[in-house]
Design a protein around this motif. Structure first.
Motif, PDB file in Angstrom:
ATOM      1  N   THR A 199     -12.294 -68.967 -37.696  1.00  0.00           N
ATOM      2  CA  THR A 199     -11.432 -70.145 -37.564  1.00  0.00           C
ATOM      3  C   THR A 199     -10.514 -70.312 -38.772  1.00  0.00           C
ATOM      4  O   THR A 199      -9.341 -70.668 -38.626  1.00  0.00           O
ATOM      5  N   GLY A 200     -11.031 -70.066 -39.974  1.00  0.00           N
ATOM      6  CA  GLY A 200     -10.231 -70.236 -41.181  1.00  0.00           C
ATOM      7  C   GLY A 200      -9.633 -68.957 -41.716  1.00  0.00           C
ATOM      8  O   GLY A 200      -9.052 -68.950 -42.811  1.00  0.00           O
ATOM      9  N   VAL A 201      -9.737 -67.860 -40.976  1.00  0.00           N
ATOM     10  CA  VAL A 201      -9.237 -66.562 -41.445  1.00  0.00           C
ATOM     11  C   VAL A 201      -7.745 -66.442 -41.145  1.00  0.00           C
ATOM     12  O   VAL A 201      -7.313 -66.683 -40.007  1.00  0.00           O
ATOM     13  N   PRO A 202      -6.910 -66.070 -42.129  1.00  0.00           N
ATOM     14  CA  PRO A 202      -5.460 -65.944 -41.892  1.00  0.00           C
ATOM     15  C   PRO A 202      -5.137 -64.882 -40.846  1.00  0.00           C
ATOM     16  O   PRO A 202      -5.918 -63.952 -40.607  1.00  0.00           O
ATOM     17  N   ALA A 203      -3.960 -65.012 -40.240  1.00  0.00           N
ATOM     18  CA  ALA A 203      -3.558 -64.118 -39.156  1.00  0.00           C
ATOM     19  C   ALA A 203      -3.569 -62.651 -39.578  1.00  0.00           C
ATOM     20  O   ALA A 203      -4.047 -61.787 -38.830  1.00  0.00           O
ATOM     21  N   ALA A 204      -3.018 -62.334 -40.757  1.00  0.00           N
ATOM     22  CA  ALA A 204      -2.958 -60.936 -41.193  1.00  0.00           C
ATOM     23  C   ALA A 204      -4.349 -60.341 -41.340  1.00  0.00           C
ATOM     24  O   ALA A 204      -4.581 -59.172 -41.015  1.00  0.00           O
TER      25      ALA A 204
ATOM     26  N   ARG B 158      -1.520 -68.878 -30.229  1.00  0.00           N
ATOM     27  CA  ARG B 158      -1.274 -69.091 -31.655  1.00  0.00           C
ATOM     28  C   ARG B 158      -2.574 -69.455 -32.396  1.00  0.00           C
ATOM     29  O   ARG B 158      -2.810 -68.981 -33.511  1.00  0.00           O
ATOM     30  N   VAL B 159      -3.386 -70.270 -31.774  1.00  0.00           N
ATOM     31  CA  VAL B 159      -4.663 -70.640 -32.404  1.00  0.00           C
ATOM     32  C   VAL B 159      -5.569 -69.411 -32.506  1.00  0.00           C
ATOM     33  O   VAL B 159      -6.177 -69.144 -33.553  1.00  0.00           O
ATOM     34  N   LEU B 160      -5.671 -68.643 -31.434  1.00  0.00           N
ATOM     35  CA  LEU B 160      -6.533 -67.465 -31.431  1.00  0.00           C
ATOM     36  C   LEU B 160      -6.052 -66.423 -32.439  1.00  0.00           C
ATOM     37  O   LEU B 160      -6.864 -65.747 -33.091  1.00  0.00           O
ATOM     38  N   ALA B 161      -4.734 -66.286 -32.573  1.00  0.00           N
ATOM     39  CA  ALA B 161      -4.169 -65.290 -33.489  1.00  0.00           C
ATOM     40  C   ALA B 161      -4.203 -65.728 -34.945  1.00  0.00           C
ATOM     41  O   ALA B 161      -3.968 -64.919 -35.842  1.00  0.00           O
ATOM     42  N   GLY B 162      -4.466 -67.017 -35.202  1.00  0.00           N
ATOM     43  CA  GLY B 162      -4.502 -67.503 -36.574  1.00  0.00           C
ATOM     44  C   GLY B 162      -3.194 -68.054 -37.069  1.00  0.00           C
ATOM     45  O   GLY B 162      -3.036 -68.309 -38.268  1.00  0.00           O
ATOM     46  N   LEU B 163      -2.248 -68.260 -36.171  1.00  0.00           N
ATOM     47  CA  LEU B 163      -0.945 -68.794 -36.548  1.00  0.00           C
ATOM     48  C   LEU B 163      -0.931 -70.321 -36.564  1.00  0.00           C
ATOM     49  O   LEU B 163       0.022 -70.921 -37.042  1.00  0.00           O
ATOM     50  N   GLN B 164      -1.982 -70.926 -36.021  1.00  0.00           N
ATOM     51  CA  GLN B 164      -2.103 -72.380 -36.006  1.00  0.00           C
ATOM     52  C   GLN B 164      -3.577 -72.742 -36.075  1.00  0.00           C
ATOM     53  O   GLN B 164      -4.412 -72.141 -35.397  1.00  0.00           O
ATOM     54  N   ARG B 165      -3.907 -73.720 -36.910  1.00  0.00           N
ATOM     55  CA  ARG B 165      -5.294 -74.150 -37.055  1.00  0.00           C
ATOM     56  C   ARG B 165      -5.657 -75.123 -35.941  1.00  0.00           C
ATOM     57  O   ARG B 165      -4.868 -76.008 -35.600  1.00  0.00           O
ATOM     58  N   PRO B 166      -6.851 -74.968 -35.374  1.00  0.00           N
ATOM     59  CA  PRO B 166      -7.293 -75.949 -34.381  1.00  0.00           C
ATOM     60  C   PRO B 166      -7.694 -77.249 -35.058  1.00  0.00           C
ATOM     61  O   PRO B 166      -7.870 -77.301 -36.284  1.00  0.00           O
ATOM     62  N   GLY B 167      -7.872 -78.296 -34.266  1.00  0.00           N
ATOM     63  CA  GLY B 167      -8.343 -79.561 -34.808  1.00  0.00           C
ATOM     64  C   GLY B 167      -9.778 -79.450 -35.293  1.00  0.00           C
ATOM     65  O   GLY B 167     -10.468 -78.452 -35.052  1.00  0.00           O
ATOM     66  N   ALA B 168     -10.226 -80.475 -35.971  1.00  0.00           N
ATOM     67  CA  ALA B 168     -11.582 -80.490 -36.513  1.00  0.00           C
ATOM     68  C   ALA B 168     -12.594 -80.270 -35.400  1.00  0.00           C
ATOM     69  O   ALA B 168     -12.505 -80.881 -34.324  1.00  0.00           O
ATOM     70  N   GLY B 169     -13.536 -79.385 -35.659  1.00  0.00           N
ATOM     71  CA  GLY B 169     -14.577 -79.108 -34.673  1.00  0.00           C
ATOM     72  C   GLY B 169     -14.302 -77.905 -33.801  1.00  0.00           C
ATOM     73  O   GLY B 169     -15.230 -77.337 -33.221  1.00  0.00           O
ATOM     74  N   GLY B 170     -13.051 -77.488 -33.678  1.00  0.00           N
ATOM     75  CA  GLY B 170     -12.725 -76.308 -32.886  1.00  0.00           C
ATOM     76  C   GLY B 170     -13.089 -75.031 -33.624  1.00  0.00           C
ATOM     77  O   GLY B 170     -12.968 -74.954 -34.850  1.00  0.00           O
ATOM     78  N   ARG B 171     -13.538 -74.020 -32.888  1.00  0.00           N
ATOM     79  CA  ARG B 171     -13.929 -72.760 -33.505  1.00  0.00           C
ATOM     80  C   ARG B 171     -13.358 -71.587 -32.727  1.00  0.00           C
ATOM     81  O   ARG B 171     -13.235 -71.625 -31.504  1.00  0.00           O
TER      82      ARG B 171
END
Length: 243
Positions: free
Chosen positions: A72-77, A50-63
């Motif tokens: 990291t901040g790019v939407p799933a679509a 989910r994080v890799l696909a953009g369905l969930q944001r990682p915690g601060a510092g994760g990329r």
């Protein structure tokens, strides 16, 4: 200088409310490589997808990086348009026909010059059983046929990186064998793959290298060749005996 990985993540934490699920996860998939993420239920494999696909944001510092680009901040679509696709189980639009599903999956394909039509016809050529059922609602397909349908979307989207989450779950071994060959074919066409599997036998029959997860962390990394004659090590990794 090493070329950029097809997909990677660094220091990824993830939580559901107050419950943390991932702890500092680092994973990389080189261009053209097939990599597995293995482990029993509940260790965080699907959350990682989910994080890799953009369905969930990682915690601060994760990329999360796609071909060296920070997404990291790019939407799933938007990630799909950038070349990252995801196959999760046998998910399809049940009320739509097989052909309507494939046309929906082709939203990233230009409608000019009949390109979408050609892409759908190309998917049918690879999966003739889907062509036979092209006018049936997806909800009427068998599990193996639904899995064919979600794999067929990748033939239309032609992603450079594909995430597959538990695609063998609930399917007969003979069906899984055919689907594995289709995944290998996608890889030969140039798609890098990250395959998340509870079945370590399925994963190791497919991938070049595998990560093993326990309690939200990566605890080991091995090539499939290293593990081929080490059933004892595989068992310990899957049962939490990595130490």
């Amino acid at each position: 200088m090493r070329p950029a990985d097809a997909l990677s993540c660094a220091a990824v934490d993830a939580s559901y409310g107050p419950v943390q699920v991932l702890y500092g996860v680092n994973v990389r998939v080189a261009a053209g490589e097939m990599v597995g993420v293995c482990g029993p239920n509940g260790v965080g494999k699907t959350t990682l997808v989910r994080v890799l696909a953009g369905l969930q944001r990682p915690g601060a510092g994760g990329r999360v990086l796609l071909e060296g680009r920070d997404i990291t901040g790019v939407p799933a679509a938007r990630r799909v348009r950038l070349g990252l696709s995801t196959v999760v189980g046998q998910q399809a639009f049940g009320s739509l026909t097989v052909e309507e599903n494939l046309r929906m999956y082709g939203y990233t394909v230009s409608r000019r010059d009949g390109r979408l039509r050609k892409a759908v016809d190309g998917a049918f050529a690879v999966f003739p059983r889907l062509y036979e059922r092209r006018d049936q609602p997806a909800s009427t397909l068998s599990g193996g046929e639904r899995q064919m349908l979600v794999l067929a979307k990748t033939l239309i989207q032609r992603p450079r990186v594909l995430l597959i989450d538990e695609f063998s779950l609930g399917l007969a071994p003979v069906v899984v064998g055919g689907l594995l060959e289709m995944v290998r074919r996608l890889n030969r066409l140039g798609t890098a793959l990250l395959v998340v599997e509870q079945s370590v036998n399925v994963a190791l029959s497919l991938v070049d290298r595998a990560y093993f997860m326990e309690k939200g962390t990566i605890v080991a990394e091995h090539t499939s060749a290293d593990l081929a004659d080490r059933p004892d090590l595989v068992q310990s990794l899957m049962l939490g005996g990595h130490a």
